[in-house]
Every structure is written in structure tokens, then in C-alpha cells.
Design an enzyme around this catalytic site. Structure first.
Site, short mmCIF file in Angstrom:
data_model
loop_
_atom_site.label_atom_id
_atom_site.label_comp_id
_atom_site.label_asym_id
_atom_site.label_seq_id
_atom_site.Cartn_x
_atom_site.Cartn_y
_atom_site.Cartn_z
N ASP A 1 -7.04 2.36 12.71
CA ASP A 1 -6.24 1.90 11.58
C ASP A 1 -7.20 1.20 10.65
O ASP A 1 -7.78 0.16 11.01
CB ASP A 1 -5.15 0.94 12.07
CG ASP A 1 -4.21 0.48 10.96
OD1 ASP A 1 -4.62 0.50 9.78
OD2 ASP A 1 -3.07 0.08 11.27
N SER B 1 -9.60 9.35 -6.82
CA SER B 1 -8.55 10.25 -7.29
C SER B 1 -8.60 10.33 -8.81
O SER B 1 -9.18 9.45 -9.47
CB SER B 1 -7.17 9.73 -6.85
OG SER B 1 -6.12 10.40 -7.51
N TYR C 1 -0.70 2.80 -6.78
CA TYR C 1 -1.65 3.82 -6.35
C TYR C 1 -2.86 3.85 -7.28
O TYR C 1 -4.01 3.90 -6.83
CB TYR C 1 -0.97 5.18 -6.32
CG TYR C 1 -1.83 6.29 -5.76
CD1 TYR C 1 -2.12 6.36 -4.40
CD2 TYR C 1 -2.36 7.27 -6.60
CE1 TYR C 1 -2.92 7.37 -3.89
CE2 TYR C 1 -3.16 8.29 -6.10
CZ TYR C 1 -3.43 8.34 -4.75
OH TYR C 1 -4.22 9.34 -4.25
N LYS D 1 -6.97 3.27 -6.55
CA LYS D 1 -8.00 4.27 -6.82
C LYS D 1 -8.98 3.83 -7.91
O LYS D 1 -10.16 4.15 -7.86
CB LYS D 1 -7.35 5.61 -7.17
CG LYS D 1 -6.57 6.22 -6.00
CD LYS D 1 -7.45 6.34 -4.75
CE LYS D 1 -6.72 6.99 -3.60
NZ LYS D 1 -7.59 7.14 -2.40
#
Length: 268
Positions: free
Chosen positions: A59, A140, A153, A157
Site C-alpha cells: 500500500d 497524466s 485528481y 498529477k
């Protein structure tokens, strides 16, 4: 120390992680995959020919777990780690006002804190195998321009790219290569998700409806290979990511207008 080069890949149980593992294994590297998905890791290992492979649970939010996993992998790989791919990540989308705090924390912890923990934990190993060692962080296209409905998100990134740029400078004296790989929409299980708990529409359907291309995952694996062996900081994968990077650099005003005119953000 073994002479065979080795690579440790998080999120190796599927998608980009699996494709990267297969790509490097086919070129003679000792490959290690880490994931929380035991079944996915087993499938990845079954696809790799030979015995130069390892898998273990991790993890990425667990700093101690990082030390344990890397130590176990290094022992299996003959005492060396030449590259780390920080790939593990999750998607979170939707209006910020509607996201549960738990969703925000989970995305930040996995996508950003996990990258920082991985870089910190692998540093002494990469020091020993430099020059030629590398840290590759999977960012990304969402780290190029901030889109509506993707604030959390995008924050992770953008952060991944910032970490890469900072460590590129910080580790230059150690001659460790650092790079970020920025894919657009890639054919992975992430596209089958809905972005957040309040939506039942798959991200894949939204991407297709918007007329955007979905790039084969093998293209990302090729970019990771190039990043490990190259000297660039950012590697953009897919037409969407490349167009976005170009427009953000040369036409930032136009990009802003287009993003503000978006009718529906991904994940809603």
C-alpha cells in the site's frame, strides 16, 4: 551485486504497471511488481517468462511498507534496484463541493503522498546503481491543464510533475535520472470507473462521447522505457496529452477559454 538490471513497479497488477513489467521483462530486466491486488500481481507474473520476477503486497500510503517491499525486492534481484516506476494511482472526479472528504484524502494519499514516499524510500538504492538509475513517476494529461470536475485528481498529477522536476534538480549530483510520464486517456481498467460515488456513467463512455482517442497501454510502457534510458523531464503519451502540452505552452489563453467553456466535467 548482480549484473542484471532490475525495476520495481507499483500498481503492477494491471494496466500501465502490467504493461511496463512485460515490456522490461522482455528486454532482460529483473522485474518486481507491487500492488494491493494479489490476484492481479499473480496474473502479471504468470505473463512473464522465466524466473527473473518478483511480486509483493504494498500500500503506497504505508511508508514502512515501502522499506520492507524494496528490501525484499532488492534481495530477490541480487542486491540492486536500477529503476522505480511510481505508477499506483486512482481516479477521482466530480464537483469539489460534492466530493466526500474521504475521497479527497484517499486520492491525495495514493496519487501524491505515495509518490513522495516511494522516491524517499528508493533513493539509497538508486544512489548505489547510478549513473543509469532512474525514478519514473506516472503523471497524466491532467497534470498539464486543470479541468472542471477534476480538481483533486489534477492537483495530484500537477504535484507528481512538480515532485519530478524538483528531484531532477535535487538528484542531479547523484546522476540519477528523474522523469514524469504524462499519458492522455489510456486503455486501462481505470476507464471503467465512474470517477466518484455519485455517478454511474463510466469514464470510458464520456471520453468516447467527447471524441477523444484512447491510446493503447503499451505506448505508456514504451515511454517509461524511453524515460529510464533518456534525459528528458516530461514524456507526453497520446495525441491528447501532446496537443494539450503544446497548447498550454503556446496558447494558454485559448486553453483557459476552452476549459471554462466545458459543459460537463469528467466524473459528473
Amino acid at each position: 551485486m548482480s549484473t542484471q538490471r532490475s525495476i520495481f513497479i507499483t500498481g503492477g497488477g494491471s494496466g500501465i504497471g502490467r504493461a511496463t513489467a512485460l515490456h522490461f521483462a522482455a528486454r532482460g530486466w529483473f522485474v518486481g511488481v507491487a500492488d494491493i491486488n494479489a490476484g492481479g500481481m499473480a496474473e502479471t507474473l504468470n505473463l512473464i517468462q522465466g524466473s527473473a520476477k518478483w511480486a509483493g503486497p504494498l500500500d503506497v500510503r504505508d511508508r514502512k511498507g515501502w522499506d520492507e517491499a524494496l528490501a525484499a525486492f532488492a534481495e530477490a534481484a541480487g542486491g540492486r534496484i536500477d529503476a522505480l516506476v511510481n505508477n499506483a494511482g486512482i481516479g477521482t472526479g466530480g464537483s469539489l463541493s460534492e466530493l466526500d472528504p474521504e475521497e479527497i484524502d484517499r486520492c491525495l494519499d495514493i496519487n501524491l503522498k505515495g509518490v513522495l514516499y516511494g522516491a524517499q524510500a528508493v533513493y539509497p538504492y538508486l544512489q548505489k546503481t547510478a549513473p543509469g538509475s532512474a525514478l519514473v513517476n506516472i503523471a497524466s494529461a491532467a497534470g498539464i491543464a486543470g479541468s472542471a470536475g477534476m480538481s483533486v485528481y489534477c492537483a495530484t498529477k500537477f504535484g507528481v510533475r512538480a515532485v519530478s522536476e524538483s528531484l531532477d534538480a535535487e538528484w542531479a549530483g547523484d546522476r540519477i535520472t528523474v522523469a514524469s510520464v504524462c499519458p492522455g486517456f489510456i486503455e486501462t481498467p481505470l476507464l471503467d470507473g465512474t470517477g466518484n460515488r455519485r455517478s454511474n456513467e463510466q469514464i470510458r463512455d464520456r471520453v468516447r462521447a467527447a471524441g477523444l482517442e484512447i491510446t493503447p497501454v503499451e505506448r505508456v510502457a514504451e515511454a517509461v522505457w524511453d524515460a529510464v534510458h533518456g534525459d528528458k523531464l516530461d514524456y507526453f503519451v497520446g495525441a491528447t496529452a501532446k496537443r494539450m502540452a503544446f497548447a498550454k505552452r503556446w496558447m494558454p489563453g485559448k486553453v483557459r477559454k476552452q476549459l471554462r467553456a466545458s459543459l460537463r466535467p469528467l466524473g459528473q
